[in-house]
Design an enzyme around this catalytic site. Structure first.
Site, mmCIF file in Angstrom:
data_model
loop_
_atom_site.group_PDB
_atom_site.id
_atom_site.type_symbol
_atom_site.label_atom_id
_atom_site.label_comp_id
_atom_site.label_asym_id
_atom_site.label_seq_id
_atom_site.Cartn_x
_atom_site.Cartn_y
_atom_site.Cartn_z
ATOM 1 N N ASP A 174 35.834 16.516 49.440
ATOM 2 C CA ASP A 174 34.452 16.851 49.530
ATOM 3 C C ASP A 174 33.769 15.781 50.211
ATOM 4 O O ASP A 174 33.646 14.607 49.546
ATOM 5 C CB ASP A 174 33.623 17.167 48.140
ATOM 6 C CG ASP A 174 32.174 17.809 48.254
ATOM 7 O OD1 ASP A 174 31.525 17.155 49.217
ATOM 8 O OD2 ASP A 174 32.015 18.769 47.792
ATOM 9 N N THR A 206 34.000 26.178 49.353
ATOM 10 C CA THR A 206 32.935 25.673 50.145
ATOM 11 C C THR A 206 31.847 26.582 50.473
ATOM 12 O O THR A 206 32.225 27.958 50.720
ATOM 13 C CB THR A 206 33.727 25.240 51.740
ATOM 14 O OG1 THR A 206 34.742 24.212 51.548
ATOM 15 C CG2 THR A 206 32.572 24.584 52.606
ATOM 16 N N ARG A 235 33.480 32.138 50.487
ATOM 17 C CA ARG A 235 33.006 33.197 51.573
ATOM 18 C C ARG A 235 34.029 33.419 52.719
ATOM 19 O O ARG A 235 34.498 32.243 53.062
ATOM 20 C CB ARG A 235 31.448 32.832 52.236
ATOM 21 C CG ARG A 235 30.496 32.671 51.149
ATOM 22 C CD ARG A 235 30.086 34.232 51.095
ATOM 23 N NE ARG A 235 29.036 34.467 50.020
ATOM 24 C CZ ARG A 235 28.920 34.466 48.805
ATOM 25 N NH1 ARG A 235 30.001 34.479 48.126
ATOM 26 N NH2 ARG A 235 27.829 34.491 47.982
ATOM 27 N N ASP A 258 39.536 37.190 47.673
ATOM 28 C CA ASP A 258 38.640 37.970 47.195
ATOM 29 C C ASP A 258 37.324 38.047 48.016
ATOM 30 O O ASP A 258 36.650 38.860 47.747
ATOM 31 C CB ASP A 258 37.952 37.119 45.683
ATOM 32 C CG ASP A 258 37.140 38.240 44.975
ATOM 33 O OD1 ASP A 258 37.587 39.094 44.686
ATOM 34 O OD2 ASP A 258 35.987 37.743 44.506
ATOM 35 N N GLU A 263 33.597 41.874 55.493
ATOM 36 C CA GLU A 263 33.910 42.416 53.992
ATOM 37 C C GLU A 263 33.207 43.670 53.810
ATOM 38 O O GLU A 263 31.975 43.774 53.989
ATOM 39 C CB GLU A 263 33.257 41.245 53.182
ATOM 40 C CG GLU A 263 33.689 41.482 51.709
ATOM 41 C CD GLU A 263 33.352 40.599 50.843
ATOM 42 O OE1 GLU A 263 32.923 40.643 49.579
ATOM 43 O OE2 GLU A 263 33.323 39.317 50.937
ATOM 44 N N HIS A 282 35.897 41.386 46.017
ATOM 45 C CA HIS A 282 34.639 40.574 45.554
ATOM 46 C C HIS A 282 34.630 40.616 44.016
ATOM 47 O O HIS A 282 33.330 40.801 43.576
ATOM 48 C CB HIS A 282 33.548 40.642 46.257
ATOM 49 C CG HIS A 282 32.721 39.539 46.565
ATOM 50 N ND1 HIS A 282 32.225 39.479 47.961
ATOM 51 C CD2 HIS A 282 32.249 38.640 45.818
ATOM 52 C CE1 HIS A 282 31.384 38.010 47.792
ATOM 53 N NE2 HIS A 282 31.347 37.773 46.392
ATOM 54 N N GLY A 285 33.101 37.014 41.072
ATOM 55 C CA GLY A 285 31.977 36.854 40.088
ATOM 56 C C GLY A 285 31.575 37.510 39.046
ATOM 57 O O GLY A 285 32.456 38.415 38.732
#
Length: 324
Positions: A174, A206, A235, A258, A263, A282, A285
């Protein structure tokens, strides 16, 4: 918030907690433009938002003269918190930390499964079902393996923490975090190229920003070891989709995705049939009973605000420039 968000997150318990410390306007706004919405905005001190919230434009903020805080029941506030909010000095809070919990748990699970070559073994077992007793697990394992974490985001940091009890070496890249801080998290600081070269499993956390779109490009993917696994729960557009597809179709790499770009993927996209790829819709989450963690977080922030205390999970203008 939008209708789907309202149905998912606004339950009786949430409303009761808010009602204990505030006068709660009945119903949920889905827009800021209707006459009824403008009447509500004219009086509110705190706005609780969720997925599907329209942007808080300068006009909307001007129509809410008493507004002092925005409490978001989800992660990113980028789609609705505008410069007008910051310029008015309105406080902002997000449940991003709460949403990071299930994402990190999912990531830990698939990282360990990838290290054990579970997907490849399961596929081989399925194909050899007529003589399944002869199937021997492919080479793999997590003892002494190297896990790379791309970005010390809320999720990335939690993934590093969850990996601590396991016998793996954790690398972290990072550019905004000093080496000493990375070591304090329990990881080895490395450069971007080295992260891809050394990792047996590399997990992407990221945020998608203009400067991170396509960050994981063909050159970085080419640096990954043969048989390494890329995990993406961030993402899809952070990864060069064309370059990743080429590597996966060649069979050289594995992936747990995921998120994708676009998407979902088109129905005829080759990754749907690629045996070395696990595609999930997805789901990392918050979902199901995990949504209660988000509303508990948001309700706690409203309680703190009502008591005159600072938010536990504030969002600042500076921080939002580098976060999702």
């Amino acid at each position: 918030m939008g209708g789907p968000a309202r149905r998912r997150v606004v339950d009786e318990g949430f409303v009761q907690r808010l009602s204990a410390v505030a006068d709660v306007v009945p119903g949920v706004l889905e827009d800021f433009e209707s006459p009824s919405a403008r009447r509500v905005l004219a009086d509110v001190d705190v706005l609780v938002t969720g997925w599907g919230c329209p942007p808080l434009t300068a006009q909307v903020v001007a129509g809410a003269p008493h507004l002092r805080a925005v409490v978001h029941t989800a992660g990113s506030v980028r789609s609705h918190v505008t410069s007008a909010v910051w310029e008015r000095g309105i406080a902002v809070s997000s449940a991003a930390a709460a949403n990071a919990v299930p994402v990190a748990e999912y990531t830990l699970a698939v990282v360990l499964l990838a290290g054990k070559r579970v997907l490849a073994s399961a596929e081989a077992y399925r194909r050899a079902r007529d003589h399944a007793a002869t199937v021997v697990s492919d080479a793999g394992g997590n003892y002494g393996s190297t896990v790379g974490v791309l970005s010390a985001s809320l999720v990335g940091r939690r993934v590093v923490h969850l990996l601590r009890p396991h016998d793996v070496r954790v690398l972290l890249h990072d550019p905004y975090v000093p080496d000493a801080a990375v070591r304090a998290l329990g990881a080895e600081p490395v450069g971007l190229a080295e992260l891809f070269e050394r990792s047996d499993v590399l997990t992407v956390h990221t945020p998608l920003l203009p400067e991170t779109r396509g960050l994981v490009d063909a050159a970085l993917l080419a640096r990954m070891r043969d048989g390494a696994t890329l995990v993406n729960t961030a993402r899809g557009a952070v990864v060069d989709a064309e370059a990743l597809t080429a590597e996966l179709l060649s069979g050289r790499l594995h992936a747990v995705l995921d998120v994708t770009d676009p998407e979902p993927l088109p129905a005829q996209h080759p990754l749907w049939q690629c045996p070395n790829v696990l595609l999930t819709p997805h789901v990392a989450g918050s979902a199901g009973n995990e949504l209660r963690r988000l509303t508990d977080c948001a309700a706690g922030e409203v309680e703190r605000f009502a008591a005159g205390r600072p938010f536990a999970h504030p969002v600042t203008r500076a921080a939002m420039e580098r976060s999702a």
